[in-house]
Design an enzyme around this catalytic site. Sequence first.
Site, short mmCIF file in Angstrom:
data_model
loop_
_atom_site.label_atom_id
_atom_site.label_comp_id
_atom_site.label_asym_id
_atom_site.label_seq_id
_atom_site.Cartn_x
_atom_site.Cartn_y
_atom_site.Cartn_z
N ASP A 82 13.83 47.48 15.03
CA ASP A 82 13.03 46.26 15.23
C ASP A 82 12.25 46.31 16.53
OD1 ASP A 82 14.44 43.49 13.51
OD2 ASP A 82 14.89 45.58 13.13
N CYS A 123 22.22 48.88 13.65
CA CYS A 123 21.22 47.90 14.06
C CYS A 123 20.93 46.80 13.04
CB CYS A 123 19.94 48.63 14.47
SG CYS A 123 20.19 49.64 15.96
N ASP A 124 19.85 46.08 13.32
CA ASP A 124 19.64 44.72 12.82
C ASP A 124 19.80 44.52 11.32
OD1 ASP A 124 18.61 45.02 15.42
OD2 ASP A 124 17.46 43.19 15.20
N LYS A 125 19.07 45.27 10.50
CA LYS A 125 19.10 45.01 9.06
C LYS A 125 20.03 45.97 8.33
CE LYS A 125 16.10 42.17 10.37
NZ LYS A 125 16.18 42.63 11.75
N CYS A 195 20.68 47.65 21.19
CA CYS A 195 20.23 46.96 22.40
C CYS A 195 21.31 46.05 22.98
CB CYS A 195 18.97 46.17 22.11
SG CYS A 195 17.58 47.20 21.60
N GLU A 446 9.53 39.12 13.15
CA GLU A 446 10.09 38.50 14.35
C GLU A 446 8.97 38.17 15.32
OE1 GLU A 446 14.56 40.46 14.61
OE2 GLU A 446 13.04 41.05 16.07
N SER A 472 14.06 37.32 17.15
CA SER A 472 15.13 38.22 17.54
C SER A 472 16.23 37.39 18.21
CB SER A 472 14.60 39.26 18.53
OG SER A 472 15.66 39.91 19.18
#
Length: 559
Positions: A82, A123-125, A195, A446, A472
């Site tokens: 992202d 990570c995110d997804k 992150c 985002e 985010s």
Amino acid sequence: MTIRLSDRVKKGTKRGAHRSLIKALGFSHKDIMEKPLIGIASSKSEIVPGHVHLDRISQAVKEGIYAAGGLPFEFNTIAICDGICMGHEGMQCPLPSRELIADSIELMEIAHAFDGLVFVTNCDKITPGMMMASFRLNIPSIMVSGGPMIAGDWKGGKIDVIRVLETMPKVEKGEVSLEEFYELERAASPGIGCCAPIATANSMNCIAEAIGLALPGNGTIPAVYAERTVLARATGEKVIELVNKGLTPDKIFTKKSFENGIAVDMAIGGSTNTVLHLMAIAYEGNIPINLDTFDQLSRMVPRLCNLSPNGPYHLEDLWRAGGIPGIIQELSKKDLISLDAMTVTGMTVQANIKGAQISNQEIIRPIENPYDVEGGIAILYGNLAPDGAVVKQSAVAREMLHNKGSAKVFDYEEEAVDAILQGRVGAGDVVVIRYEGPKGGPGMREMLLATSTLAGSGLDKSVALVTDGRFSGATRGAAIGHISPEAMEGGPIAIVQDGDLIEIDIKNRKLTLEVSPSEMEKRFKAWKAPEPKAKTGFLHRYSQIATSASTGAIMKSKL
């Protein structure tokens, strides 16, 4: 005789060719016939810092599987960063990738008949996509993440990538030199891991632990620590136990376990994206989770942590202070956790937190002395968001919790960022960014570049941002996202005009466009949907079948 899923690809004379192909991988006839076959879905990638080391994590998982008497078979899914997508058309891709990840794992499992699955993620997804696949397939499954990045050091203090984003406006205005900016970039992301702030990646990895799909420590052990490898090896051993016991996700993913995950999310001040993902995961198993579930728990569960971007602490600090077990133990004191929920340890939540200790009561506050009496996320309704909107209230300045301002309307995030940098947005304005929803974006981009530009320009305590896109977990400020219905579907955000007054009342959960019903009706009659931004390829297909943010932005099951 034990009957396993893999029998359909390895048992009987009709499966000679199948066995021959597996033997070509270097496995003996006895191993193939007697041991469970375990798939390892890894999102190893060399473009994402949270994933570049996942080969090491997968290797430890394999060692654990071998030691416990199984045969491991690794395969890969895609992984989109992202952060690298931020602020350009690439941000159309991460949320739709969640569906591709779930679908690809589903196909690999059906095709190869693994007896169990290990999800190596970060990570995110990727984490929610894998959780969706776990629930959908309902075979013994367990997850292990690659862990968070440690915070960077800068001039005697701890920083992360958010500092880089918020410093960008100062560079654009000549207040910070390029040389200093480049040094800041280097310091902010010091190495591997997802992150460092409590953004979506860390939020979802902590929630996976809280729900019971991952072993204790999954959400908080730093990527660079040896304990992360130890956890991965233990995960490989544990999946064999799950297979032997027949402990499937439907015995873990219950309404109680989801509420445990949401409660922990509220306590840590997690990302607003968790709302999208948990509803999508729950949909796979017909678990009744909706926006009201989040808001009800938010009113009940206090915020116990003050992690970046809201405060000075990071995941490494949370881990040392007691981690997710410590938070769960604290929440249980007010009966905010279902302690009898089952987990992949083979034990209940109550058994898992036995002996948990909190070593720093500033990083994990006692439940009698929280940072906030409510959780980190709130759900707003009103004539601007009839189906709901989401805000990370823990990241909103006190003076912005109730705010009324004049709309500045943009149809793309890039337009809004340029306007902020050029001084065309000022105190008292409400920036409206629309046509950024699941259909309109497409992919529900985002708006972190916009919110970071506001913060870096010193406007986060005087300017609000409203969008049908998303944010985010690294966002701070009065940022209200997930406006539903979205503009592309003709939601009220599509008819907002420059100068309209918008009232944001987070305490009372209201979002109001101060335009008369007759004027709104007039504008609706004149409104026409714009041409879709993506006219070919996967993003076009996604835009045609994606549902509203208020239902998790899932893809329609029936076309």
